[in-house]
Design an enzyme around this catalytic site. Structure first.
Site, PDB file in Angstrom:
ATOM      1  N   GLY A  41      44.977  27.840  37.877  1.00 31.34           N
ATOM      2  CA  GLY A  41      44.869  29.117  37.316  1.00 31.34           C
ATOM      3  C   GLY A  41      46.344  29.874  37.482  1.00 31.34           C
ATOM      4  O   GLY A  41      46.777  29.777  38.706  1.00 31.34           O
ATOM      5  N   GLY A 101      46.204  27.997  44.003  1.00 34.36           N
ATOM      6  CA  GLY A 101      44.807  28.384  44.564  1.00 34.36           C
ATOM      7  C   GLY A 101      44.061  27.223  45.569  1.00 34.36           C
ATOM      8  O   GLY A 101      44.959  26.333  46.095  1.00 34.36           O
ATOM      9  N   GLN A 128      42.656  40.183  33.856  1.00 32.32           N
ATOM     10  CA  GLN A 128      42.894  40.210  35.098  1.00 32.32           C
ATOM     11  C   GLN A 128      43.913  39.392  35.721  1.00 32.32           C
ATOM     12  O   GLN A 128      44.629  39.491  36.766  1.00 32.32           O
ATOM     13  CB  GLN A 128      41.582  39.746  35.860  1.00 32.32           C
ATOM     14  CG  GLN A 128      40.609  40.714  35.594  1.00 32.32           C
ATOM     15  CD  GLN A 128      39.149  40.047  36.001  1.00 32.32           C
ATOM     16  OE1 GLN A 128      38.487  40.203  36.807  1.00 32.32           O
ATOM     17  NE2 GLN A 128      38.901  39.253  35.089  1.00 32.32           N
ATOM     18  N   ILE A 152      44.252  34.938  42.170  1.00 32.79           N
ATOM     19  CA  ILE A 152      43.721  36.219  42.174  1.00 32.79           C
ATOM     20  C   ILE A 152      42.424  36.367  42.858  1.00 32.79           C
ATOM     21  O   ILE A 152      41.931  37.335  43.066  1.00 32.79           O
ATOM     22  CB  ILE A 152      43.080  36.808  40.550  1.00 32.79           C
ATOM     23  CG1 ILE A 152      42.285  35.739  39.915  1.00 32.79           C
ATOM     24  CG2 ILE A 152      44.588  36.966  39.858  1.00 32.79           C
ATOM     25  CD1 ILE A 152      41.754  36.417  38.533  1.00 32.79           C
ATOM     26  N   ASP A 153      41.821  35.190  43.036  1.00 32.52           N
ATOM     27  CA  ASP A 153      40.338  34.857  43.918  1.00 32.52           C
ATOM     28  C   ASP A 153      40.142  35.209  45.221  1.00 32.52           C
ATOM     29  O   ASP A 153      39.376  35.641  45.532  1.00 32.52           O
ATOM     30  CB  ASP A 153      39.991  33.577  43.651  1.00 32.52           C
ATOM     31  CG  ASP A 153      39.428  33.178  42.098  1.00 32.52           C
ATOM     32  OD1 ASP A 153      39.771  34.005  41.238  1.00 32.52           O
ATOM     33  OD2 ASP A 153      39.505  31.942  41.935  1.00 32.52           O
ATOM     34  N   ARG A 208      45.122  22.488  35.470  1.00 27.28           N
ATOM     35  CA  ARG A 208      44.245  22.181  36.347  1.00 27.28           C
ATOM     36  C   ARG A 208      44.079  20.696  36.894  1.00 27.28           C
ATOM     37  O   ARG A 208      43.114  20.600  37.733  1.00 27.28           O
ATOM     38  CB  ARG A 208      42.754  22.859  36.219  1.00 27.28           C
ATOM     39  CG  ARG A 208      42.761  24.376  36.058  1.00 27.28           C
ATOM     40  CD  ARG A 208      41.303  24.957  36.355  1.00 27.28           C
ATOM     41  NE  ARG A 208      40.991  26.091  36.217  1.00 27.28           N
ATOM     42  CZ  ARG A 208      41.296  26.979  37.265  1.00 27.28           C
ATOM     43  NH1 ARG A 208      41.889  26.484  38.414  1.00 27.28           N
ATOM     44  NH2 ARG A 208      41.395  28.375  36.959  1.00 27.28           N
ATOM     45  N   ASP A 209      44.900  19.875  36.570  1.00 30.34           N
ATOM     46  CA  ASP A 209      44.905  18.619  36.911  1.00 30.34           C
ATOM     47  C   ASP A 209      45.205  18.522  38.345  1.00 30.34           C
ATOM     48  O   ASP A 209      46.259  19.144  38.952  1.00 30.34           O
ATOM     49  CB  ASP A 209      45.944  17.550  35.978  1.00 30.34           C
ATOM     50  CG  ASP A 209      45.571  17.345  34.937  1.00 30.34           C
ATOM     51  OD1 ASP A 209      44.394  17.297  34.768  1.00 30.34           O
ATOM     52  OD2 ASP A 209      46.430  17.042  34.005  1.00 30.34           O
ATOM     53  N   TYR A 254      40.705  37.144  31.072  1.00 31.05           N
ATOM     54  CA  TYR A 254      42.060  36.812  31.462  1.00 31.05           C
ATOM     55  C   TYR A 254      43.265  38.106  31.622  1.00 31.05           C
ATOM     56  O   TYR A 254      44.297  37.877  31.967  1.00 31.05           O
ATOM     57  CB  TYR A 254      42.892  35.689  30.599  1.00 31.05           C
ATOM     58  CG  TYR A 254      41.926  34.467  30.635  1.00 31.05           C
ATOM     59  CD1 TYR A 254      42.161  33.635  31.679  1.00 31.05           C
ATOM     60  CD2 TYR A 254      40.701  34.137  29.747  1.00 31.05           C
ATOM     61  CE1 TYR A 254      41.298  32.560  31.986  1.00 31.05           C
ATOM     62  CE2 TYR A 254      40.238  33.130  29.798  1.00 31.05           C
ATOM     63  CZ  TYR A 254      40.327  32.156  30.904  1.00 31.05           C
ATOM     64  OH  TYR A 254      39.525  31.104  31.058  1.00 31.05           O
ATOM     65  N   ARG A 290      25.404  47.284  27.680  1.00 35.49           N
ATOM     66  CA  ARG A 290      26.749  46.659  27.090  1.00 35.49           C
ATOM     67  C   ARG A 290      27.406  45.787  28.113  1.00 35.49           C
ATOM     68  O   ARG A 290      27.479  46.117  29.267  1.00 35.49           O
ATOM     69  CB  ARG A 290      27.476  47.783  26.702  1.00 35.49           C
ATOM     70  CG  ARG A 290      27.034  48.564  25.446  1.00 35.49           C
ATOM     71  CD  ARG A 290      27.113  47.723  24.221  1.00 35.49           C
ATOM     72  NE  ARG A 290      26.599  48.358  23.034  1.00 35.49           N
ATOM     73  CZ  ARG A 290      25.429  48.612  22.366  1.00 35.49           C
ATOM     74  NH1 ARG A 290      24.559  48.048  23.013  1.00 35.49           N
ATOM     75  NH2 ARG A 290      25.373  49.327  21.397  1.00 35.49           N
TER      76      ARG A 290
END
Ligand code: F6P
Length: 373
Positions: free
Chosen positions: A12, A110, A299, A134-135, A74-75, A297, A291
């Site tokens: 990502g 990542g 983020q 971002i994780d 993501r490969d 995305y 709600r």
């Protein structure tokens, strides 16, 4: 002799990748013995000959920009998606590395990037990686490039949702990214003052969440904010998958067991983070209008924060120095304000989740936030 060093982003995208690319490029720019070669769209760029000689002009004007100038997907070398199937193209990636005359390859990304870098290192290639996601789920680094920006965005979103939740007397559930780790949700939930924070590390009980909300109502607080990870899982689902796992393992060979486990894991991951379903159930349980806002995305997009620009520059320049020194086989981690190269073998295959006794969890509980357990 000039060294040719490849560079690519994989997984990502994350705010701050361009700051890191710029730092590597600029730090190596005055080094005539190193030529940077960029591959577009991750590892598939190595196979599809999407290659660019990185010139100094490419490193200007990108410090503050989001996304990655190299593109990404993501490969992974051993898991390339071809016609919907994962194919092992490691041999071809190794061949491409030699075809382009590379002396080393820098992978930015990542946890998958760290795994791929270690995998290629074991094929005898010179790999170096940077933790950018971002994780914040990479071990042996205090934090990852991109986390701070996403934390700011998610916290601001919770702030903004508060005023509308208060005005309309609603429950608002905010879904935050993070996959199997709850750092982003927990951080944003604490910063934004969420009443309930649900992370993948702590399976949630719907009755407990409802009880927290009804208790707030009994204290005349007619609104509630819930921050939930996209990888959150209910305790019911945990139980269901444990039972399914047990039942499906009877009379199986080891190979069959591994296949069944992998299949069940995939289904369990798909079942995680079903926020709309949770919203419907909560509305039923509490009688309060509920709600959902999925931040998605938002983020990951846009300009990196100052902290991520600084971290990207710090790790990127440290990476350039290691390349000049001919040091490979490491991830450039952030450690106590400085930089520490960590052997790729130590990092690969691991995901840094939030420990049950982490200070953030203790702090959230002490200020009265429910963690849904
Ligand atoms: O790993 C980064 C991340 O943004 C996660 O937080 C999120 O769950 C996932 O990527 C989304 O993946 P994709 O970009 O492949 O849709």
């Amino acid at each position: 002799m000039t060294k040719r060093i490849g560079i690519l982003t994989t997984g990502g995208d994350s705010p701050g990748i361009n700051a890191a690319i710029r730092a590597i490029g600029k730090a190596l720019d005055n080094e005539p013995r190193v030529q940077l070669v960029g591959f577009q769209d991750g590892f598939s760029g190595m196979l599809q000959e999407s290659v660019v000689e990185m010139e100094s002009r490419m490193f200007s004007g990108i410090l503050t920009t989001g996304g990655t100038i190299l593109g990404t997907n993501r490969d992974q070398p051993n898991k390339m998606l071809i016609d919907g199937k994962e194919v092992d193209r490691t041999i071809d990636i190794v061949a491409a590395y030699h075809k382009y005359g590379l002396d080393g390859l820098i992978c930015l990304g990542g946890s998958d990037a760290q795994d791929s870098a270690a995998h290629l290192m074991h094929q005898g290639l010179n790999l170096i990686s940077l933790p950018i996601t971002i994780d914040n789920d990479i071990p042996y680094t205090d934090t990852t490039v991109g986390f701070n920006t996403a934390l700011e965005i998610a916290s601001e979103a919770i702030d903004r949702l508060h005023s509308t939740a208060i005005s309309r007397h609603r429950i608002i559930i905010v879904e935050v990214m993070g996959r199997e780790s709850g750092w982003l949700t927990l951080g944003a939930g604490i910063a934004g003052g969420a009443d309930v924070i649900i992370i993948p590390e702590i399976p949630y009980h719907i009755e407990k969440i409802s009880a927290t909300i009804l208790d707030r109502v009994s204290h005349k607080k007619r609104f509630s904010l819930i921050a939930i990870s996209d990888g959150a899982i209910s305790s019911e689902n945990v139980k269901f998958f444990e039972a399914a796992h047990k039942a499906s393992l009877r009379n199986r060979t080891d190979e069959e067991e591994a296949e069944v486990s992998a299949r069940l894991d995939k289904i369990a991951k798909r079942a995680a983070g079903d926020t709309l379903h949770l919203a419907n159930r909560l509305e039923n349980f509490t009688g309060l209008e509920t709600r959902v806002t999925i931040l998605g995305y938002l983020q990951r997009g846009g300009a990196p924060s100052a902290a991520d620009r600084v971290l990207g520059t710090q790790l990127g320049t440290a990476c350039a120095i290691l390349v000049q020194q001919g040091i490979f086989g490491v991830m450039v981690g952030a450690h106590s304000g400085g930089v520490e190269p960590v052997p790729l073998d130590k990092v690969a295959g691991l995901v840094k989740t939030v420990p049950a006794d982490h200070d953030w969890i203790r702090g959230a509980r002490l200020v009265g936030t429910s963690l849904g357990d």
